[in-house]
Design a protein around this motif. Structure first.
Motif: not given
Length: 233
Positions: A81-83, A100-104, A112-119, A155-160
């Motif tokens: 969200p900051d990026e 190039i967006w290095q993220v997650g 943390q909850d990954l929903k804000p990352v997905a949004a 970590a694996r959930a973020t990769v997916q």
């Protein structure tokens, strides 16, 4: 997470999609501008030179006589969200050909909850789609900090999640699968974490000089190859 055949030496998974903007720029003249946004992998941590500067050198080596300008728009400790809040002013306003967006990583590391990352990914990719750039997402690093019993699932959930965001975007998005490449370095090539991780990093999270260099070289290779893919249609 093994998505390719294990080989020695480990090879990055090729980009599936042609990088049209980069291909056009390589066929022309002038400086090719690339913007890299992300957290500490991009910004740099400790005394390790971060990957954007190494990528610039690697691309110049692969295309002698061409000038590449890789803008480092990383801020250590940031999350998706900051990026996203900086995407327009720090990236799109620079009018790059490639982003190039290095993220997650920080969300995975902090469990943390990954929903804000997905949004944030959905909104950020929509902004980049309108900017008409080639888009690369870079996923999480394979280092001890995110491989503990408490954090490996995140970590694996973020990769997916990153893979799914790329697949669901309305424009072509390639994923640089850093997690898988580094896994192969460690598990197949038997590169120790002491070599892959910054020796001054007590968290055991950040790249060493060795792994930052090899990551940048691998990224340059897949970018150049993706620009050489035949046009679709």
């Amino acid at each position: 997470m093994n998505t390719t055949l294990d080989v020695i030496p480990a090879q990055p998974i090729p980009f599936r999609l042609r990088m049209d903007r980069l291909a056009g720029e390589l066929a022309g003249q002038g400086t090719i501008k690339i913007a890299a946004i992300g957290s500490s992998t991009t910004a740099g941590e400790g005394g390790i030179v971060p990957y954007p500067y190494r990528l610039e050198s690697a691309l110049r080596a692969r295309r002698p006589g061409r000038n590449f300008d890789v803008l480092n728009r990383g801020v250590g400790g940031e999350e998706a969200p900051d990026e996203l809040r900086r995407m327009q002013t720090d990236v799109i306003a620079e009018h790059p050909s490639v982003v190039i967006w290095q993220v997650g990583t920080n969300a995975a590391w902090k469990n943390q909850d990954l929903k804000p990352v997905a949004a944030a990914l959905r909104e950020g990719l929509a902004l980049l789609a309108d900017a008409l750039v080639d888009i690369i997402l870079m996923d999480v690093q394979f280092t001890p900090a995110v491989l503990t019993a408490e954090k490996i699932a995140s970590a694996r959930a973020t990769v997916q999640l990153i893979e799914d965001a790329a697949a669901g975007a309305r424009v072509p998005v390639n994923v640089f699968k850093r997690f898988e490449l580094m896994r192969q370095w460690h598990e197949i090539e038997k590169i120790s974490f002491d070599r892959m991780v910054d020796p001054s990093d007590a968290d055991r999270l950040h790249h060493s000089d060795w792994s930052a260099t090899h990551m940048a070289e691998a990224l340059a290779d897949v970018m150049i190859r993706a620009a050489a893919l035949p046009p679709v249609g």
